[in-house]
Design a protein around this motif. Structure first.
Motif, short mmCIF file in Angstrom:
data_model
loop_
_atom_site.label_atom_id
_atom_site.label_comp_id
_atom_site.label_asym_id
_atom_site.label_seq_id
_atom_site.Cartn_x
_atom_site.Cartn_y
_atom_site.Cartn_z
N PRO A 1 -29.37 -28.77 -6.15
CA PRO A 1 -30.49 -28.96 -7.08
C PRO A 1 -30.62 -27.83 -8.10
CG PRO A 1 -31.16 -29.64 -4.90
CD PRO A 1 -29.77 -29.08 -4.76
N GLN A 2 -30.74 -28.22 -9.35
CA GLN A 2 -30.93 -27.32 -10.49
C GLN A 2 -29.66 -26.58 -10.90
OE1 GLN A 2 -34.36 -24.76 -9.77
NE2 GLN A 2 -35.38 -26.40 -8.61
N GLU A 3 -28.52 -26.91 -10.29
CA GLU A 3 -27.29 -26.22 -10.65
C GLU A 3 -26.92 -26.57 -12.09
OE1 GLU A 3 -23.19 -25.47 -8.36
OE2 GLU A 3 -23.27 -27.48 -9.27
N THR A 4 -26.90 -25.57 -12.94
CA THR A 4 -26.54 -25.76 -14.34
C THR A 4 -25.03 -25.71 -14.49
OG1 THR A 4 -26.60 -23.40 -14.86
CG2 THR A 4 -28.68 -24.62 -15.07
N GLU A 5 -24.56 -26.09 -15.68
CA GLU A 5 -23.14 -25.99 -15.96
C GLU A 5 -22.67 -24.55 -15.85
OE1 GLU A 5 -19.30 -27.50 -17.09
OE2 GLU A 5 -21.12 -28.40 -16.27
N GLU A 6 -23.48 -23.63 -16.34
CA GLU A 6 -23.13 -22.21 -16.29
C GLU A 6 -23.03 -21.73 -14.84
OE1 GLU A 6 -24.76 -17.82 -17.81
OE2 GLU A 6 -25.90 -19.64 -18.24
N CYS B 1 -22.41 -18.37 -7.10
CA CYS B 1 -23.42 -17.97 -8.09
C CYS B 1 -24.65 -17.46 -7.35
CB CYS B 1 -23.78 -19.17 -8.97
SG CYS B 1 -25.18 -18.89 -10.08
N ASP B 2 -25.09 -16.27 -7.68
CA ASP B 2 -26.19 -15.64 -6.94
C ASP B 2 -27.50 -16.40 -7.05
OD1 ASP B 2 -24.67 -13.58 -5.88
OD2 ASP B 2 -25.03 -12.24 -7.58
N THR B 3 -27.78 -16.99 -8.21
CA THR B 3 -29.06 -17.72 -8.34
C THR B 3 -29.05 -18.97 -7.46
OG1 THR B 3 -28.18 -18.81 -10.32
CG2 THR B 3 -29.60 -16.88 -10.64
N VAL B 4 -27.90 -19.63 -7.35
CA VAL B 4 -27.81 -20.81 -6.48
C VAL B 4 -27.88 -20.37 -5.02
CG1 VAL B 4 -26.37 -22.76 -5.77
CG2 VAL B 4 -26.46 -22.08 -8.19
N LEU B 5 -27.21 -19.29 -4.67
CA LEU B 5 -27.31 -18.77 -3.30
C LEU B 5 -28.75 -18.48 -2.92
CD1 LEU B 5 -24.26 -16.32 -3.11
CD2 LEU B 5 -24.49 -18.51 -1.94
N GLY B 6 -29.52 -17.98 -3.87
CA GLY B 6 -30.94 -17.71 -3.63
C GLY B 6 -31.70 -18.99 -3.33
N ARG B 7 -31.46 -20.04 -4.13
CA ARG B 7 -32.14 -21.32 -3.88
C ARG B 7 -31.70 -21.94 -2.55
NH1 ARG B 7 -30.93 -22.08 -9.38
NH2 ARG B 7 -29.43 -23.75 -8.99
N MET B 8 -30.47 -21.65 -2.17
CA MET B 8 -29.96 -22.16 -0.89
C MET B 8 -30.50 -21.39 0.31
SD MET B 8 -25.91 -22.78 -1.66
CE MET B 8 -25.30 -24.24 -2.51
N ASN B 9 -31.13 -20.25 0.06
CA ASN B 9 -31.60 -19.36 1.12
C ASN B 9 -30.45 -18.79 1.94
OD1 ASN B 9 -33.68 -17.94 2.46
ND2 ASN B 9 -33.71 -19.44 4.13
N ARG B 10 -29.31 -18.58 1.27
CA ARG B 10 -28.22 -17.86 1.90
C ARG B 10 -28.56 -16.37 1.87
NH1 ARG B 10 -25.08 -20.50 5.07
NH2 ARG B 10 -23.14 -19.46 4.47
#
Length: 443
Positions: A310-315, A269-278
């Motif tokens: 952190p903040q990972e939603t079901e979607e 998921c791109d938004t999670v990758l962003g929070r991960m700083n990948r």
């Protein structure tokens, strides 16, 4: 701490990654060269060496447990603790840990000097270096053999500049630094002379090999490919950005290279990758997989996935689930997010409950198992090249077992005392056993 000046027995225990395994083997050889007899870790030894890990909180706890176990084995032993946990926390916890010697990362090659200093002065030794000062050199260590017997892990790189928001390792390992090509080749030549058929090239951030110099990973692989005796080259974990048309076409011309690629994903998921700083998107990642499948026939692509960041939603989680299913990995290592103090992610709001992480992890592991079985079954009726490693008993019958170039575990019955061990044999897949997890093969 023992007052003996003639220590004879040493035991080592490794925790963590293949880089740690390599460094533990290098320290083993240093001890042997200095006259030590290596014994099992549960045996009574004069010196215990624990190479610690700090990739998760669980790894921290295991590191502490192994350190404390040493004194139970022999209260007079000299206990040496080194590795990532020690680098991050050892200076603050030295008294609580009760160790005699603490060696930070990039100080493992000084093991013998530290032991001798400890014996001579009858005082604890603490040998650290600021691993993050930006001017640290690559620590040269060497091996001539490997516990794997048929394949040898070769460390070529250390450090990481990525600073993913969940990861403590850049703080423990410092910035990217590369081993010289000549030094790597010297070691691989020795391994070849010792009858190793396969080398696994590894590092903390292998894709960055040579970025601090004027060469790159492709240059190194081409040189290793020329070494007589080495019949296989396998790569450790890679970052997806390295998989370009240019790089992939270049390595595809090396017939010794195993078509087995571990590309770190962490999230689909791109938004999670962003929070991960990948440093990539899912589109870029998929493009890398497509390039590998363009240049290699049915390559084994494996990965790591973190659920419950952190903040990972079901979607967001379901986007990852669908993404990995679409890629269709051979194997996935699934991790529930573990908070690491000192990282940005540990301070993020929206920490996911453990019950949710457990559910997502179990669901992702089930998917991983399904994909893995499906990939292995694709080789039924097809040719494989297998490096056999050992003889085992299956239902009272002897089988040689080993791994294909794709890293599929294979088994072949021993007939007429065939000598398969440490030989590469061309075989055909016949049956996959989902319980034993072997692909049974025949010549």
């Amino acid at each position: 701490m023992s007052a003996n000046t003639k220590l004879k027995k040493a035991a080592l225990h490794n925790l963590g990654c293949k880089v740690n395994s390599y460094e533990t083997q290098a320290m083993t050889e240093l001890l042997i060269a200095d006259g030590y007899q290596i014994v099992g870790f549960e045996e009574k030894a004069d010196v215990y060496v624990i190479n610690t890990c700090s990739v998760t909180n669980v790894a921290d706890r295991k590191s502490r447990q192994m350190i404390h176990r040493c004194k139970k084995n022999n209260k007079d032993a000299i206990v040496v603790a080194t590795g990532c946990y020690i680098q991050n926390f050892g200076k603050d916890e030295a008294d609580n840990l009760g160790v005699d010697i603490i060696l930070g990362n990039n100080k493992k090659s000084e093991l013998i000097d530290a032991i001798n200093e400890c014996i001579c002065n009858k005082q604890p030794v603490s040998n650290y270096l600021d691993i993050n000062d930006g001017v640290v050199d690559y620590e040269c260590m060497n091996i001539t053999e490997d516990q794997e017997h048929t394949r040898a892990f070769v460390k070529v790189q250390d450090g990481c500049n990525q600073f993913c928001s969940y990861c403590i390792i850049p703080f423990a390992r410092g910035r990217v630094r590369s081993r010289t090509i000549d030094d790597v080749l010297n070691e691989v030549n020795k391994l070849a002379k010792n009858n190793y058929k396969e080398v696994v090239i590894t590092g903390i951030h292998l894709s960055s090999y040579g970025k601090d110099e004027d060469y790159d990973l492709g240059d190194l692989l081409e040189k290793i490919h020329e070494i007589d005796g080495i019949q296989r080259i396998r790569l450790g974990s890679l970052e997806p950005q390295i998989v370009t048309e240019e790089f992939t076409s270049r390595i595809a011309s090396l017939n010794k290279l195993c078509p087995h690629f571990h590309l770190s994903l962490q999230s689909g998921c791109d938004t999670v990758l962003g929070r991960m700083n990948r440093k990539y998107t899912t589109k870029e990642y998929k493009n890398g997989c497509d390039i590998l499948r363009k240049y290699f026939v049915n390559p084994a692509i494996t990965t790591d996935v973190i659920v419950g960041f952190p903040q990972e939603t079901e979607e967001e989680y379901l986007q990852t689930f669908d993404f990995v299913k679409d890629i269709s990995f051979y194997e996935m290592h699934v991790f529930s997010y573990s908070k690491r103090e000192g990282t940005k992610a540990a301070k993020m709001t929206g920490q996911v409950p453990n019950s949710v992480k457990k559910f997502r992890s179990n669901q992702m592991i089930e998917l991983a198992n399904t994909m893995s079985i499906s990939y292995r079954k694709e080789f039924i009726g097809k040719k494989l090249s297998v490096l056999f490693e050992e003889i085992i008993l299956i239902d009272g019958k002897e089988y040689a077992v080993g791994f294909s170039k794709e890293y599929i575990k294979c088994a072949i019955p021993i007939i007429d005392n065939n000598h398969f061990v440490n030989n590469i044999v061309e075989v055909v897949g016949r049956k996959y056993d989902t319980i034993l997890e072997y692909l049974f093969v025949e010549i």
